[in-house]
Design a protein around this motif. Sequence first.
Motif, PDB file in Angstrom:
ATOM      1  N   UNK A 354       0.748  -1.050  -0.009  1.00 39.04           N
ATOM      2  CA  UNK A 354       0.148  -0.111  -0.036  1.00 39.04           C
ATOM      3  C   UNK A 354       0.679   1.118  -0.023  1.00 39.04           C
ATOM      4  N   UNK A 355       2.094   1.241   0.647  1.00 39.09           N
ATOM      5  CA  UNK A 355       2.796   2.381   0.761  1.00 39.09           C
ATOM      6  C   UNK A 355       3.942   2.563   0.054  1.00 39.09           C
ATOM      7  N   UNK A 356       3.926   1.737  -1.135  1.00 39.68           N
ATOM      8  CA  UNK A 356       5.230   1.845  -2.031  1.00 39.68           C
ATOM      9  C   UNK A 356       5.300   3.551  -2.510  1.00 39.68           C
ATOM     10  N   UNK A 362       8.945   9.625  -0.282  1.00 39.18           N
ATOM     11  CA  UNK A 362       9.869  10.026   0.769  1.00 39.18           C
ATOM     12  C   UNK A 362      11.429   9.970   0.345  1.00 39.18           C
ATOM     13  N   UNK A 363      11.829   8.904  -0.333  1.00 37.27           N
ATOM     14  CA  UNK A 363      13.345   8.670  -0.633  1.00 37.27           C
ATOM     15  C   UNK A 363      13.553   9.703  -1.556  1.00 37.27           C
ATOM     16  N   UNK A 452      11.526  -8.781   5.694  1.00 36.01           N
ATOM     17  CA  UNK A 452      11.048  -8.451   4.302  1.00 36.01           C
ATOM     18  C   UNK A 452      10.744  -6.983   3.891  1.00 36.01           C
ATOM     19  N   UNK A 453      10.202  -6.183   4.746  1.00 34.17           N
ATOM     20  CA  UNK A 453      10.134  -4.955   4.477  1.00 34.17           C
ATOM     21  C   UNK A 453      11.359  -4.236   4.504  1.00 34.17           C
ATOM     22  N   UNK A 454      12.296  -4.506   5.260  1.00 36.59           N
ATOM     23  CA  UNK A 454      13.682  -3.898   5.445  1.00 36.59           C
ATOM     24  C   UNK A 454      14.353  -4.233   4.090  1.00 36.59           C
ATOM     25  N   UNK A 459      16.183  -2.121  -1.197  1.00 37.99           N
ATOM     26  CA  UNK A 459      16.301  -2.351  -2.607  1.00 37.99           C
ATOM     27  C   UNK A 459      15.357  -1.282  -3.286  1.00 37.99           C
ATOM     28  N   UNK A 460      14.434  -0.505  -2.719  1.00 36.32           N
ATOM     29  CA  UNK A 460      13.507   0.313  -3.407  1.00 36.32           C
ATOM     30  C   UNK A 460      14.135   1.362  -4.165  1.00 36.32           C
ATOM     31  N   UNK A 461      13.539   1.517  -5.638  1.00 38.39           N
ATOM     32  CA  UNK A 461      13.950   2.448  -6.420  1.00 38.39           C
ATOM     33  C   UNK A 461      12.928   3.363  -6.587  1.00 38.39           C
TER      34      UNK A 461
END
Lengths: 469, 230
Positions: A354-356, A362-363, A452-454, A459-461
């Motif tokens: 939901x928060x991707x 934010x990043x 998992x969330x960490x 890895x988030x782009x």
Amino acid sequence: MKDIIKIAWRNLWRNRRRTIITASSIFFAIFFAIVMRSFQIGTYKHMVKISIESYLGYLQIQNPDYFDDPSIDNVFEFTLEMLEEITKTVNVKVAVPRIESFALASTGMLSKGVMLTGISPEKEKEMSNPEQKLVHYAVTDKAIEHLQQKIKPDVIELLKIHNNTSFSSAEKLATALDFQTEDSLILQTVLAQTHVASGYLSENDEGVLISDRLSKYLKVSVGDSIILIGQGYQGSSAAGIYPVRGIVKLPSPELDNKLVYMTLGNINTFLGLSEQVTSIAINIENTDEMYKTETVLKQTFENTKTCVKNWEELSPALKQQIESDSVSGILFLVILYVIIFFGIFGTLLMMISERMREFGIMVAIGMKKFKLVLIVVMEMLFLSLIGIFAGMAASVPVILYGYYFPVKLTGEIKDMMIELGMDPVFPFAWFGDYFYIQGVIVFIMILVACIYPVRTILKLNAIEAIRGK
Amino acid sequence: MNVIEVENLVKAYTDLALEVVAVDHVNLTVKKGEFTAIVGPSGSGKTTLLNMIGGLDKPTSGTIRVNNKDITQLNSKELINFRLHNIGFIFQSYNLIPVLTAKENVSFIMEMQGENRKTVDERVSEILTAVGLGDRMNSRPNQLSGGQQQRVAVARAMASRPQFIIADEPTANLDSKTTEKLLDLMEELNEKENITFLFSTHDQRVVNKARRIVVLEDGKVVEDNENIKQ
Ligand SMILES: Nc1ncnc2c1ncn2[C@@H]1O[C@H](COP(=O)(O)OP(=O)(O)OP(=O)(O)O)[C@@H](O)[C@H]1O
Ligand SMILES: [Mg+2]
């Protein structure tokens, strides 16, 4: 940091219903696990107490051959110095010498195999304490019949419910029959009719004490005599006639079916022994240090013709029963926790997906991923701590109640359990490791689920996350 | 003074062995205080170009200098820090942290930038008042209209006076009246605070407001004009 905590806490209430459901599932898991373990551990402790602490002893000194061949030939020389040596040892509470042997008890009409236990009446008070277990009042068919004309029918009904039950004191009988103070006259009548003139053994007594259920089987009461026939030392034959001094009600149904107490001197004569015993039973102060004490005693008696055994070796059936029960309980908890884990993990998955986009933004605007990780982990910690503490808090009254007012089975199940040699009383265990460990397990589970969330965040782009990929 | 200098910038994607050149040898310089619109048909490479200039994406080749610093050499951690301290972002939507109020959304990033409490408090009310939300400072994003949310995003982007602000279609989700208001606001703040704006758009009205228009087509700059209509 304050901002991070603020965001994490507020995030928790974004989807109020989901948070409540997840926290509730943790709450129930913790509550259930604690209550179940308290019940199990309490029951084991009770089982150990009634059969080990109040009879067998946590440790025993024996002739090394006695364990494999518990025959009267495998005895050892007993001296008072030995007893002193043992009592001196750290953590030893009490040590008593005993002779145990099997014999046939007979009243002429009826006979039964019994376990003869030779004791030192004074010393044994600190161990199995038969004196305290003496039956002073017993409700029997005969007593009820006699009382029938004298007292109110409702009291008779109560007596019938407690038919064949023995009581060690007048108070216990009065409580069982629900007597109020104003009923004292009736109570006196009942007490007079149900009274059993049990006495304890004196140091050189020629008589015996027999266990309650055995006495009922053999249909003997105080003042009657029983004939004992057995095999004495080195093949001699042993026989004798012994007056019954008292009836003892033993908490372990198994022992209550077969035990006959006599003095050491008496049994020595019966079996043709001289200053020899089959075992010295030892109780200890701190049961968690049993193995340590065992080792110390082993060293003390290293060069003698004796060995030291602990209760787990002496009563492997009990140990096994506890272990297999404990394993099945733990297995059940493992399954419960696996289910809870996937519940938590599902919540996390939904939360993250939901928060991707939000994470991406934010990043993009310059938030360090580490802070983002902190927010998510903290949110999960809040969630789990709410569930854990609520579950622990809710279990406290249940444990306290179960500790002070143990579950007592009644009716047919009770009889069935006694038949199987078990005590139908289940007290809960006092607070201990088991109480905290459940919270620790859930806490670790949460941390594992957070991997998992960490990883996802690290890895988030940002562009892909914002584009909703 | 040039805030942004883009030289020979190329971004190529290979999708199923098919090569797409989204940005094709672009050269672009942006001076301090400019109010520039990047326009062009869908798929012409506007977003890709802005993402690279904003340090969100890495070019295939070419250089991007911000205040003479080559940002293509920075690693992703350094880029996050660079963005935090040098660039303001306004996205098409979902700009704000939903659990924070308008005020907190702005102060949160200023605190991350290391501004002290007093500066933050003063600037937050100044900038939120400037975007016309002085009375909605304690509202959460879901209590604000789309246009108001975008204005909070403008306030947040401008709060600590970045080197430049990148806005990729900031008005795409707004109706025409709200669009106009937002643009007026951006223009006004651009003039008042001398902050450089670089935004992309499809919207002709938005184009009309820009003082410089860069037209992209197939990843190439085909036109670069001062806006004469103004
Ligand atoms: N991650 C990607 N992988 C492959 N191709 C991409 C990727 N991102 C963009 N493209 C391609 O690059 C080209 C430019 O896309 P871009 O999003 O920059 O266009 P745009 O001008 O912003 O379009 P719009 O006006 O629709 O937003 C398009 O052909 C697109 O298909
Ligand atoms: Mg685009």
